[in-house]
Structures are given as structure tokens and as C-alpha cells.
Design a protein around this motif. Structure first.
Motif, PDB file in Angstrom:
ATOM      1  N   ASN A   1       5.501  32.445  -5.126  1.00  0.00           N
ATOM      2  CA  ASN A   1       7.190  32.431  -5.034  1.00  0.00           C
ATOM      3  C   ASN A   1       7.189  31.258  -4.109  1.00  0.00           C
ATOM      4  OD1 ASN A   1       5.919  34.423  -2.713  1.00  0.00           O
ATOM      5  ND2 ASN A   1       7.830  34.015  -1.920  1.00  0.00           N
ATOM      6  N   VAL A   2       8.629  30.646  -4.257  1.00  0.00           N
ATOM      7  CA  VAL A   2       8.719  29.500  -3.353  1.00  0.00           C
ATOM      8  C   VAL A   2       9.166  29.892  -1.959  1.00  0.00           C
ATOM      9  CG1 VAL A   2      10.294  27.378  -3.049  1.00  0.00           C
ATOM     10  CG2 VAL A   2       9.358  28.121  -5.136  1.00  0.00           C
ATOM     11  N   VAL A   3       8.608  29.668  -0.909  1.00  0.00           N
ATOM     12  CA  VAL A   3       9.116  30.120   0.509  1.00  0.00           C
ATOM     13  C   VAL A   3       9.881  28.894   1.225  1.00  0.00           C
ATOM     14  CG1 VAL A   3       7.189  31.586   0.710  1.00  0.00           C
ATOM     15  CG2 VAL A   3       6.754  29.182   1.350  1.00  0.00           C
ATOM     16  N   LYS A   4       9.672  27.581   0.789  1.00  0.00           N
ATOM     17  CA  LYS A   4      10.398  26.406   1.475  1.00  0.00           C
ATOM     18  C   LYS A   4      10.655  25.251   0.547  1.00  0.00           C
ATOM     19  CE  LYS A   4      10.355  23.574   5.790  1.00  0.00           C
ATOM     20  NZ  LYS A   4       9.642  23.342   7.128  1.00  0.00           N
ATOM     21  N   GLU A   5      11.792  24.791   0.729  1.00  0.00           N
ATOM     22  CA  GLU A   5      12.240  23.688  -0.087  1.00  0.00           C
ATOM     23  C   GLU A   5      12.442  22.367   0.692  1.00  0.00           C
ATOM     24  OE1 GLU A   5      15.512  24.722  -2.523  1.00  0.00           O
ATOM     25  OE2 GLU A   5      14.618  25.977  -3.660  1.00  0.00           O
ATOM     26  N   PHE A   6      12.142  21.280   0.311  1.00  0.00           N
ATOM     27  CA  PHE A   6      12.560  19.844   0.868  1.00  0.00           C
ATOM     28  C   PHE A   6      13.384  19.005   0.262  1.00  0.00           C
ATOM     29  CE2 PHE A   6      11.764  15.649   2.610  1.00  0.00           C
ATOM     30  CZ  PHE A   6      12.266  15.672   4.054  1.00  0.00           C
ATOM     31  N   LYS A   7      14.411  18.749   0.364  1.00  0.00           N
ATOM     32  CA  LYS A   7      15.254  17.802  -0.609  1.00  0.00           C
ATOM     33  C   LYS A   7      15.929  16.817  -0.043  1.00  0.00           C
ATOM     34  CE  LYS A   7      16.493  22.176  -3.414  1.00  0.00           C
ATOM     35  NZ  LYS A   7      17.569  22.942  -3.904  1.00  0.00           N
ATOM     36  N   GLU A   8      15.221  16.092   0.927  1.00  0.00           N
ATOM     37  CA  GLU A   8      15.755  15.003   1.669  1.00  0.00           C
ATOM     38  C   GLU A   8      15.474  13.805   0.751  1.00  0.00           C
ATOM     39  OE1 GLU A   8      17.790  15.130   4.257  1.00  0.00           O
ATOM     40  OE2 GLU A   8      17.621  17.130   3.847  1.00  0.00           O
ATOM     41  N   HIS A   9      14.435  13.760  -0.067  1.00  0.00           N
ATOM     42  CA  HIS A   9      14.236  12.474  -1.059  1.00  0.00           C
ATOM     43  C   HIS A   9      15.423  12.249  -1.793  1.00  0.00           C
ATOM     44  CE1 HIS A   9      10.039  12.126   0.219  1.00  0.00           C
ATOM     45  NE2 HIS A   9      10.121  13.366   0.008  1.00  0.00           N
ATOM     46  N   GLN A  10      15.819  10.976  -1.764  1.00  0.00           N
ATOM     47  CA  GLN A  10      16.897  10.256  -2.707  1.00  0.00           C
ATOM     48  C   GLN A  10      16.572   9.926  -4.085  1.00  0.00           C
ATOM     49  OE1 GLN A  10      20.177  10.729  -1.708  1.00  0.00           O
ATOM     50  NE2 GLN A  10      19.178  12.054  -0.163  1.00  0.00           N
ATOM     51  N   SER A  11      14.912   9.959  -4.240  1.00  0.00           N
ATOM     52  CA  SER A  11      14.452   9.515  -5.501  1.00  0.00           C
ATOM     53  C   SER A  11      13.359  10.541  -5.697  1.00  0.00           C
ATOM     54  CB  SER A  11      13.855   8.039  -5.210  1.00  0.00           C
ATOM     55  OG  SER A  11      13.184   7.630  -6.276  1.00  0.00           O
ATOM     56  N   MET A  12      12.682  10.314  -6.873  1.00  0.00           N
ATOM     57  CA  MET A  12      11.368  11.138  -7.121  1.00  0.00           C
ATOM     58  C   MET A  12      10.259  11.384  -6.057  1.00  0.00           C
ATOM     59  SD  MET A  12      11.107  10.500 -11.168  1.00  0.00           S
ATOM     60  CE  MET A  12      12.469  10.575 -12.322  1.00  0.00           C
ATOM     61  N   ALA A  13       9.944  12.509  -5.710  1.00  0.00           N
ATOM     62  CA  ALA A  13       9.044  12.792  -4.819  1.00  0.00           C
ATOM     63  C   ALA A  13       7.693  12.939  -5.557  1.00  0.00           C
ATOM     64  CB  ALA A  13       9.162  14.149  -3.984  1.00  0.00           C
ATOM     65  N   TYR A  14       6.756  11.655  -5.320  1.00  0.00           N
ATOM     66  CA  TYR A  14       5.473  11.913  -6.011  1.00  0.00           C
ATOM     67  C   TYR A  14       4.231  12.080  -5.377  1.00  0.00           C
ATOM     68  CZ  TYR A  14       7.486   9.450 -10.306  1.00  0.00           C
ATOM     69  OH  TYR A  14       8.292   9.173 -11.450  1.00  0.00           O
TER      70      TYR A  14
END
Length: 215
Positions: free
Chosen positions: A161-174
Motif C-alpha cells: 500500500n502507498v503510505v506517502k505521496e510527493f507531488k511537488e515535481h512539475q515534470s517527470m520524476a525520474y
């Protein structure tokens, strides 16, 4: 691709043909086993990472936004005449194509994922169940305390299960990795007594906007 350490003659590969293959380097004319679009991998397989302590368990990720957990012993036992289904132990949608999988350096039930346009995710892996897929033995084992028992028995399922999300990237997170170390902090009550503190953060980067984050 990923090289298995025990036995050390096995290699897993993934490709844009939506196929994950298990190879024996002693005989490379054809793979020992493969999983294609008609089974589970419905996008190019972009990342494979072995569990740091459970020698037969590995995670795979692909453009279909799914992280899957596998026991390599099920894959290596399949042949064209074997009707047993190649199925993952568990799977979880991480909201973006998977580009990077990185196990935590000390908590071996925690997996960091760089999920391209979806940002990054931290996935918890737990509740390994031992036994054959057909028997469905209902015996849940802790991933750390029962490590030796798990390594000597087939695993038929686990939970993710996903326990944390980080969505601050304005482009593709590689890119994604852990920053983990111990540091000494000064104890104000006793100048001669410093406390050891564990520092644990994740670092990630994205391509087009040339950004890196520590979170």
C-alpha cells in the motif's frame, strides 16, 4: 536488468516490448520464463529491484503505473507445459509510470518509487504469506523477524500500500533515492553526552524542469 546473487547465474530483464524475462547465463538461447502483455505487464518494464534481505523476492515497475512484487522461484519453475499461473505476490498502483525502485537501507519493508508524471511514492510491503499458490497456506510472517523462514519457503502473497505521496515535481520524476545516516546531536543538559540521531529523508529529481527535492 537485475542480477540475482543466489543463485548467481540468474538475470531478470525488462524491455519496451512489455515483457519481463528470467535468464540463465549458462544458456542464453532463450529465457527460462517470461511474462508479457497478455499476462500482467501491460507496459514497458522499466525497473527491477531485488529485496535487500529476502533473496527470492523482487519488485518490478512498468509504464502501466503498477509496482508488482514477485517470488523468483515461481517464475523459474514455469515451462511451456506447466499450467500454473505466473502471478505476482501483490501489486499497487502508484499513479505514474515507474522509472525507479529503491528499497530503504534499513527498513526492508519500505520501497521508494519514482513515478514519472505521478511524482514519487513510498510503498509499504508487509504480511508475507507462506505456502504454495494452490494451497493458500494461511500463515502470515513478519518480513524481518521471520526472514530465514521466508527465504526457505515459497511465498504466495503479501500486501502493498502507498503510505506517502510527493507531488511537488512539475515534470517527470525520474530519479529517487534515500538519504539515511546517523548524526550526533548535543545534549544541552550534559555537554559531554551527545545523542545519536538517525536522519532519514528521500531525495528525488525531475528531468525537464531540472529540479531536485529533499523531503
Amino acid at each position: 536488468n537485475a542480477h540475482h546473487t543466489s543463485p548467481n547465474n540468474l538475470i531478470l530483464s525488462g524491455g519496451d516490448d512489455c515483457t519481463m524475462k528470467l535468464w540463465d547465463v549458462r544458456s542464453t538461447a532463450s529465457p527460462m520464463s517470461k511474462i508479457g502483455c497478455d499476462e500482467y505487464e501491460s507496459g514497458g518494464v522499466t525497473s527491477i529491484s531485488y529485496h535487500p534481505n529476502l533473496e527470492y523476492v523482487f519488485a518490478s515497475g512498468s509504464y502501466d503505473e503498477i509496482v508488482r512484487l514477485w517470488d523468483i522461484r515461481y517464475l523459474s519453475s514455469f515451462s511451456s507445459g506447466n499450467k500454473k499461473k505466473k502471478q505476482p505476490l501483490a501489486s499497487v498502483n502508484v499513479g505514474g509510470g515507474v522509472w525507479r525502485l529503491k528499497w530503504h537501507p534499513s527498513k526492508d519493508n519500505v520501497l521508494l518509487v519514482a513515478a514519472m508524471h505521478g511524482g514519487c511514492r513510498i510503498v509499504n510491503v508487509s504480511d508475507f504469506v507462506l505456502g504454495d499458490n494452490d494451497e493458500k497456506e494461511e500463515e502470515t510472517k513478519d518480513v524481518v523477524a521471520e526472514k530465514k523462514n521466508i527465504n526457505s519457503n515459497l511465498i504466495c502473497s503479501c500486501k502493498t500500500n502507498v503510505v506517502k505521496e510527493f507531488k511537488e515535481h512539475q515534470s517527470m520524476a525520474y530519479g529517487a533515492d534515500w538519504i539515511y545516516f546517523s548524526s550526533l546531536t548535543n545534549n544541552e543538559d550534559d555537554d559531554d553526552d551527545d545523542d545519536e540521531k538517525e536522519v532519514e529523508v528521500a531525495a528525488s529529481c525531475s528531468f525537464y524542469d531540472k529540479s531536485a527535492f529533499i523531503w
